[in-house]
Write a protein that holds these residues in place. Structure first.
Motif, short mmCIF file in Angstrom:
data_model
loop_
_atom_site.label_atom_id
_atom_site.label_comp_id
_atom_site.label_asym_id
_atom_site.label_seq_id
_atom_site.Cartn_x
_atom_site.Cartn_y
_atom_site.Cartn_z
N LEU A 106 0.80 -1.07 -0.15
CA LEU A 106 -0.07 -0.06 0.18
C LEU A 106 0.96 1.27 -0.03
O LEU A 106 1.80 1.27 0.69
N ASP A 107 0.65 2.16 -0.84
CA ASP A 107 1.42 3.30 -0.99
C ASP A 107 0.56 4.58 -0.69
O ASP A 107 -0.51 4.94 -0.74
N TYR A 108 1.51 5.58 -0.69
CA TYR A 108 1.02 7.20 -0.92
C TYR A 108 1.97 7.77 -1.85
O TYR A 108 3.16 7.61 -1.44
N ALA A 109 1.49 8.38 -2.98
CA ALA A 109 2.34 8.70 -4.10
C ALA A 109 3.43 8.02 -4.12
O ALA A 109 4.82 8.20 -4.66
N GLU A 110 3.39 6.64 -4.37
CA GLU A 110 4.25 5.55 -4.74
C GLU A 110 5.32 5.29 -3.71
O GLU A 110 6.20 4.74 -3.91
N ARG A 111 5.07 5.78 -2.68
CA ARG A 111 6.12 5.69 -1.51
C ARG A 111 5.48 4.85 -0.54
O ARG A 111 4.19 4.66 -0.47
N TYR A 112 6.47 3.99 0.36
CA TYR A 112 5.88 3.21 1.41
C TYR A 112 5.49 1.67 1.37
O TYR A 112 5.41 1.01 2.11
N ARG A 113 5.44 1.43 -0.29
CA ARG A 113 5.08 0.13 -0.51
C ARG A 113 5.80 -1.02 0.06
O ARG A 113 5.55 -1.97 0.53
N ASN A 114 7.19 -0.54 0.29
CA ASN A 114 8.14 -1.64 0.84
C ASN A 114 8.28 -1.90 2.44
O ASN A 114 9.01 -2.82 2.81
N LEU A 115 7.57 -1.23 3.13
CA LEU A 115 7.27 -1.19 4.47
C LEU A 115 7.10 -2.76 4.67
O LEU A 115 5.97 -2.95 4.17
N PRO A 116 7.49 -3.35 5.71
CA PRO A 116 7.25 -4.76 5.82
C PRO A 116 5.93 -5.13 6.80
O PRO A 116 5.37 -6.32 7.23
N TYR A 117 5.47 -3.93 7.17
CA TYR A 117 4.12 -4.02 8.11
C TYR A 117 3.11 -2.98 7.38
O TYR A 117 3.45 -2.21 6.31
N VAL A 118 1.96 -2.71 8.02
CA VAL A 118 0.95 -1.83 7.72
C VAL A 118 0.81 -0.87 8.67
O VAL A 118 0.56 -1.31 9.93
N GLY A 119 0.80 0.21 8.40
CA GLY A 119 0.73 1.38 9.53
C GLY A 119 -0.34 2.49 9.01
O GLY A 119 -0.26 2.59 7.74
N VAL A 120 -0.57 3.39 9.79
CA VAL A 120 -1.26 4.46 9.54
C VAL A 120 -0.26 5.82 9.53
O VAL A 120 0.69 6.08 10.00
N LEU A 121 -0.57 6.33 8.12
CA LEU A 121 0.47 7.55 7.54
C LEU A 121 -0.19 8.93 8.43
O LEU A 121 -1.22 8.87 8.66
N LYS A 122 0.97 9.56 9.02
CA LYS A 122 0.73 10.86 9.72
C LYS A 122 0.06 11.52 8.88
O LYS A 122 0.20 11.88 7.55
N PRO A 123 -1.20 12.45 9.15
CA PRO A 123 -1.93 13.01 8.29
C PRO A 123 -1.00 14.25 7.90
O PRO A 123 -1.43 14.70 6.55
N GLU A 124 -0.11 14.95 8.46
CA GLU A 124 0.65 15.92 7.83
C GLU A 124 1.52 15.71 6.63
O GLU A 124 2.01 16.20 5.84
N VAL A 125 1.50 14.24 6.47
CA VAL A 125 2.30 13.84 5.24
C VAL A 125 1.37 14.00 4.01
O VAL A 125 1.96 14.29 2.93
N TYR A 126 0.26 13.57 4.19
CA TYR A 126 -0.80 13.66 2.80
C TYR A 126 -1.76 14.98 3.00
O TYR A 126 -2.62 15.13 1.79
N SER A 127 -1.75 15.79 3.71
CA SER A 127 -2.64 16.87 3.83
C SER A 127 -2.04 18.28 3.17
O SER A 127 -0.99 18.16 2.77
#
Length: 182
Positions: A161-182
């Protein structure tokens, strides 16, 4: 345990949690499709990590293929208009098809995809989703047969799962900090 990425607020599902979910789903699918002609279809790009793990957890013969669709345009909400960017390479007529999804949200894109694939006359057509997002007051347009787990209505990244094609390679699933995508 890998260190948490600085853009991730909290880890929802660890590597161990994910491995247990995939193992359970693989066992269910192996039991249900024993002796059948199973084709797994991953929807690119998010489902590719889950597909790789899931197909290794399935004990019966399985073929794989990929589709790429576009439905979001520039926003974070589905536009409702679906374009097939990469179609299947194999014929699914008369075969048991299992669509492998990373996350089920509204299900509108998946509903379109299922209608498209159903027109190709598979023997059966079902969905396996790693995450099913719980959106309050909304029912998904599709009911998956196999579900890894439910997740909160939050912006989740990792394990494909990504945001702007980043973070797909993380080995866990986490909640992205709102300041990153807002």
């Amino acid at each position: 345990m890998n260190a948490m990425h600085p853009d991730v607020e909290t880890v929802l599902f660890s590597e161990e949690d994910i491995a247990a979910m995939v193992k359970r789903m693989g066992e269910e699918i192996s039991r249900d499709y024993a002796g059948r002609d199973l084709v797994l279809i991953a929807v690119l790009r998010g489902a590719v990590v889950f597909m790789g793990d899931l197909m290794r957890a399935i004990d019966c013969p399985v073929a794989i293929d990929f589709m790429a669709v576009s439905s979001y345009g520039d926003g974070a909400k589905s536009s409702g208009i679906v374009r097939i960017i990469k179609d299947l390479d194999i014929d699914i007529k008369g075969r048991d098809v299992l669509i492998v999804e990373d996350i089920l949200d509204s299900g509108l894109t998946l509903k379109y995809l299922m209608k498209n694939l159903a027109s190709r006359k598979p023997a059966s057509l079902e969905v396996a989703t790693f995450l099913w997002k719980d959106v309050e007051g909304k029912q998904a347009a599709v009911n998956p047969k196999y579900v890894g787990t439910h997740c909160p209505d939050a912006f989740v990244v990792g394990y494909g799962l990504d945001y702007a094609e980043r973070y797909r390679n993380l080995p866990y699933v986490g909640v992205l900090k709102p300041e990153v995508y807002s």
